[in-house]
Design a protein around this motif. Structure first.
Motif, PDB file in Angstrom:
ATOM      1  N   ILE A 199      -0.651 -17.682   5.896  1.00 26.48           N
ATOM      2  CA  ILE A 199      -1.966 -17.042   5.814  1.00 26.48           C
ATOM      3  C   ILE A 199      -1.981 -15.728   6.590  1.00 26.48           C
ATOM      4  O   ILE A 199      -2.499 -14.706   6.112  1.00 26.48           O
ATOM      5  N   ALA A 200      -1.408 -15.729   7.798  1.00 27.17           N
ATOM      6  CA  ALA A 200      -1.384 -14.509   8.609  1.00 27.17           C
ATOM      7  C   ALA A 200      -0.567 -13.410   7.933  1.00 27.17           C
ATOM      8  O   ALA A 200      -0.938 -12.233   7.987  1.00 27.17           O
ATOM      9  N   SER A 201       0.542 -13.761   7.284  1.00 24.61           N
ATOM     10  CA  SER A 201       1.355 -12.757   6.596  1.00 24.61           C
ATOM     11  C   SER A 201       0.594 -12.146   5.434  1.00 24.61           C
ATOM     12  O   SER A 201       0.629 -10.921   5.222  1.00 24.61           O
ATOM     13  N   ILE A 202      -0.103 -12.980   4.679  1.00 23.43           N
ATOM     14  CA  ILE A 202      -0.872 -12.465   3.543  1.00 23.43           C
ATOM     15  C   ILE A 202      -1.979 -11.541   4.030  1.00 23.43           C
ATOM     16  O   ILE A 202      -2.211 -10.467   3.461  1.00 23.43           O
ATOM     17  N   VAL A 203      -2.671 -11.952   5.099  1.00 24.73           N
ATOM     18  CA  VAL A 203      -3.788 -11.154   5.599  1.00 24.73           C
ATOM     19  C   VAL A 203      -3.300  -9.848   6.199  1.00 24.73           C
ATOM     20  O   VAL A 203      -3.852  -8.770   5.921  1.00 24.73           O
ATOM     21  N   MET A 204      -2.255  -9.907   7.023  1.00 21.83           N
ATOM     22  CA  MET A 204      -1.818  -8.718   7.754  1.00 21.83           C
ATOM     23  C   MET A 204      -1.043  -7.754   6.869  1.00 21.83           C
ATOM     24  O   MET A 204      -1.406  -6.585   6.737  1.00 21.83           O
TER      25      MET A 204
ATOM     26  N   GLY B  82      -1.292 -16.716  13.242  1.00 18.44           N
ATOM     27  CA  GLY B  82      -1.296 -17.873  12.359  1.00 18.44           C
ATOM     28  C   GLY B  82      -1.446 -19.177  13.105  1.00 18.44           C
ATOM     29  O   GLY B  82      -1.977 -20.149  12.556  1.00 18.44           O
ATOM     30  N   GLY B  83      -1.023 -19.219  14.340  1.00 24.81           N
ATOM     31  CA  GLY B  83      -1.087 -20.451  15.125  1.00 24.81           C
ATOM     32  C   GLY B  83       0.313 -20.905  15.478  1.00 24.81           C
ATOM     33  O   GLY B  83       1.128 -21.160  14.580  1.00 24.81           O
ATOM     34  N   LEU B  84       0.617 -20.980  16.767  1.00 24.29           N
ATOM     35  CA  LEU B  84       1.965 -21.344  17.201  1.00 24.29           C
ATOM     36  C   LEU B  84       2.331 -22.738  16.704  1.00 24.29           C
ATOM     37  O   LEU B  84       1.588 -23.695  16.911  1.00 24.29           O
ATOM     38  N   GLY B  85       3.476 -22.827  16.044  1.00 21.74           N
ATOM     39  CA  GLY B  85       3.931 -24.102  15.522  1.00 21.74           C
ATOM     40  C   GLY B  85       3.388 -24.450  14.157  1.00 21.74           C
ATOM     41  O   GLY B  85       3.753 -25.490  13.603  1.00 21.74           O
ATOM     42  N   SER B  86       2.550 -23.620  13.584  1.00 18.47           N
ATOM     43  CA  SER B  86       1.934 -23.909  12.285  1.00 18.47           C
ATOM     44  C   SER B  86       2.662 -23.138  11.191  1.00 18.47           C
ATOM     45  O   SER B  86       2.717 -21.911  11.217  1.00 18.47           O
ATOM     46  N   GLN B  87       3.197 -23.846  10.210  1.00 15.71           N
ATOM     47  CA  GLN B  87       3.890 -23.201   9.108  1.00 15.71           C
ATOM     48  C   GLN B  87       2.918 -22.546   8.128  1.00 15.71           C
ATOM     49  O   GLN B  87       3.113 -21.420   7.706  1.00 15.71           O
ATOM     50  N   ILE B  88       1.852 -23.251   7.781  1.00 18.59           N
ATOM     51  CA  ILE B  88       0.878 -22.692   6.850  1.00 18.59           C
ATOM     52  C   ILE B  88       0.118 -21.542   7.486  1.00 18.59           C
ATOM     53  O   ILE B  88      -0.325 -20.610   6.801  1.00 18.59           O
ATOM     54  N   GLY B  89      -0.038 -21.572   8.809  1.00 18.94           N
ATOM     55  CA  GLY B  89      -0.697 -20.469   9.502  1.00 18.94           C
ATOM     56  C   GLY B  89       0.096 -19.175   9.386  1.00 18.94           C
ATOM     57  O   GLY B  89      -0.487 -18.098   9.252  1.00 18.94           O
ATOM     58  N   VAL B  90       1.427 -19.256   9.424  1.00 14.69           N
ATOM     59  CA  VAL B  90       2.261 -18.072   9.255  1.00 14.69           C
ATOM     60  C   VAL B  90       2.068 -17.478   7.866  1.00 14.69           C
ATOM     61  O   VAL B  90       2.011 -16.252   7.697  1.00 14.69           O
TER      62      VAL B  90
ATOM     63  N   THR C 120      -2.521 -29.728   3.953  1.00 16.43           N
ATOM     64  CA  THR C 120      -1.575 -30.197   2.946  1.00 16.43           C
ATOM     65  C   THR C 120      -1.932 -29.679   1.567  1.00 16.43           C
ATOM     66  O   THR C 120      -1.079 -29.159   0.830  1.00 16.43           O
ATOM     67  N   TRP C 121      -3.207 -29.798   1.214  1.00 13.87           N
ATOM     68  CA  TRP C 121      -3.626 -29.334  -0.105  1.00 13.87           C
ATOM     69  C   TRP C 121      -3.567 -27.818  -0.210  1.00 13.87           C
ATOM     70  O   TRP C 121      -3.223 -27.271  -1.266  1.00 13.87           O
ATOM     71  N   LEU C 122      -3.889 -27.130   0.875  1.00 13.22           N
ATOM     72  CA  LEU C 122      -3.785 -25.672   0.856  1.00 13.22           C
ATOM     73  C   LEU C 122      -2.343 -25.236   0.661  1.00 13.22           C
ATOM     74  O   LEU C 122      -2.058 -24.298  -0.098  1.00 13.22           O
ATOM     75  N   GLY C 123      -1.416 -25.914   1.316  1.00 10.85           N
ATOM     76  CA  GLY C 123      -0.011 -25.592   1.143  1.00 10.85           C
ATOM     77  C   GLY C 123       0.463 -25.839  -0.286  1.00 10.85           C
ATOM     78  O   GLY C 123       1.216 -25.050  -0.851  1.00 10.85           O
ATOM     79  N   ARG C 124       0.011 -26.925  -0.898  1.00  7.82           N
ATOM     80  CA  ARG C 124       0.406 -27.214  -2.278  1.00  7.82           C
ATOM     81  C   ARG C 124      -0.148 -26.181  -3.246  1.00  7.82           C
ATOM     82  O   ARG C 124       0.538 -25.760  -4.192  1.00  7.82           O
TER      83      ARG C 124
END
Length: 480
Positions: free
Chosen positions: A402-407, A392-400, A122-126
């Motif tokens: 992070i994965a987009s930024i990294v990739m 990013g992790g299936l079903g994870s919004q914040i994971g998408v 939550t805090w990472l997303g904010r």
């Protein structure tokens, strides 16, 4: 009646986590390995991996051929070849010693468990949201000479975040493996491009919802043939659908322009104000000095708002009956039917909703580029979007995110790694090894975090106590 008929169904046909649990219970209690033997085995394994890397990379790294006026010129790069073997040896040794079995090991062969921080997601997303709001002005202030390049990269990353969130509905929530998601991306782009170029009164803001509706319509068309398919068969059909769309765009020259594409796509306006120099433009209306960076900032906030809308709608749908039906379909289609859920409508809504967001992103891509062609919508784009969702992790919004930024950001970052030439030689071009490094990064992430970067998420429905769901309890996009 045989004895097998009296056994429960889960004993006769164990699946998923139950199989793993039974294997662990049936495994014999072996004595702990000798640390010396473990280290020796790890070194031997790393040496074999380095040897294989040296053999496979000999003709790619050690020898370089160039076309010269007198014929073919052959040069050797022994330092690059040896360094690559050393890197493979060190990486394989680290994986064997510290990440064996997917868990980090410390001194004395003790497993070091990860520390879970409550509310970290939550805090990472904010924090990411707040930084994304001020991102263009951050680049303008701190990087005045390269602000346009960085803002354009941020626009590209935000586009893939939106695409990842759209595909996450199909793969992460509904469990339907889709390898042709780029088809809806193309439908949205060509819908806006053709409407805007053939009808002068249709601009970006009018064509944007139309592109989303058309993409959702094609998502339903794809959904009907795959209603009875699952797993690998579903993936093959969606892959074929993506290729069909690309081939049609490539060969229907009279309508789509064929390989020439569509050019002259109009740019978006702010209440009729164009970001151009001269009278009547955005800068002239507000009394500002004209700067080309203003258009890039405007484009960034357009895709930012579209991406945030995608996230909010997805999170809202997850808490509604249709979202819970998607998750029930992902876990077990037969059990989903037994609950009285119409799986036909559930699959169609998943495909159409995900396709709609892909079409909206495609419409923005067309107006950002000003030119589109079938070469922009190849299978590689679908693979990258799917990799973002899985990593990013299936079903994870914040994971998408992070994965987009990294990739995406990591691949583009390789264009500026000129200091590597001091290590590997002046002829070394890091951009030629982008896909190689991209593949190695995905392999490392899958070894380190096989369930994705964010391997747990909060449940959509809460009963008595709110508990995070582990990724090992979530079906992995197998369509059943």
């Amino acid at each position: 009646m045989s004895s097998n008929d009296t056994q429960p169904a889960d004993v006769n046909h164990p699946e998923g986590a139950q199989i793993k649990r039974e294997e662990r219970l049936a495994a014999p209690n072996l004595p702990a390995d000798d640390p010396a033997n473990s280290y020796a085995a790890a070194i031997k394994d790393a040496a074999i991996a380095a040897l294989l890397a040296g053999v496979l990379g000999f003709f790619f790294l050690a020898i370089r051929t160039d076309i010269a006026p007198g014929g073919l010129e052959v040069t050797t790069r022994w330092a690059l070849w040896i360094i690559s073997m050393i890197v493979v040896f060190g990486g394989r040794l680290a994986i064997s010693l510290f990440f064996r079995g997917g868990k980090a090991k410390g001194a004395g062969n003790k497993v070091v468990s990860a520390v879970a921080v409550p509310g970290l997601g939550t805090w990472l997303g904010r924090i990411l949201f707040a930084f994304a709001v001020i991102l263009p002005f951050f680049f303008v202030y701190f990087f005045p000479g390269r602000d346009r390049q960085f803002i354009d990269l941020a626009i590209l990353i935000m586009t893939y975040i939106m695409l990842g969130w759209g595909l996450n509905i199909v793969v992460g929530l509904a469990g339907l493996l889709d390898l042709g998601y780029v088809a809806f991306y193309a439908v949205g782009a060509y819908s806006f491009a053709l409407l805007a170029t053939h009808f002068d009164f249709i601009g970006f803001w009018i064509a944007l919802p139309l592109a989303g509706i058309l993409a959702a319509f094609w998502g339903m068309i794809l959904g009907f043939p795959v209603l009875r398919l699952r797993g690998d068969y579903l993936a093959i059909v969606t892959l074929a659908f993506g290729e069909i769309i690309r081939v049609v765009l490539l060969n229907w020259y009279e309508f789509t322009g064929g390989p020439d594409g569509v050019s002259g796509i109009p740019k978006p306006t702010l209440f009729g104000l164009e970001f151009t120099r001269g009278e009547g433009g955005f800068a002239d209306f507000f009394g500002l000095e004209y700067d080309s960076i203003q258009r890039f900032i405007f484009l960034y906030y357009i895709i930012f708002i579209l991406a945030i809308a995608t996230n909010l709608i997805t999170m809202r749908l997850r808490k509604m009956p249709i979202g819970r039906a998607w998750e029930a379909l992902r876990e077990d289609e037969i059990a989903c039917r037994s609950l009285g859920i119409n799986t036909t409508n559930t699959k169609l809504t998943a495909f159409s909703t995900g396709a709609m967001f892909g079409g909206l992103a495609g419409s923005f891509f067309a107006t950002r580029q000003g030119f589109i062609s079938p070469e922009s919508f190849t299978f590689l784009e679908s693979a990258i979007i799917l990799a973002i969702v899985v990593l990013g992790g299936l079903g994870s919004q914040i994971g998408v995110v992070i994965a987009s930024i990294v990739m995406i950001g990591g691949i583009e970052l390789l264009r500026n790694l000129d200091f590597l030439q001091a290590i590997f030689g002046s002829n070394f071009d890091p951009t030629q090894y982008r896909m190689l490094i991209f593949g190695l990064a995905m392999v490392l992430i899958m070894v380190w975090k096989p369930r994705g970067l964010i391997s747990s998420r909060n449940p959509s429905a809460i009963y008595k106590e709110k508990k995070a769901i582990g990724a090992d309890m979530v079906a992995q996009g197998e369509g059943h």
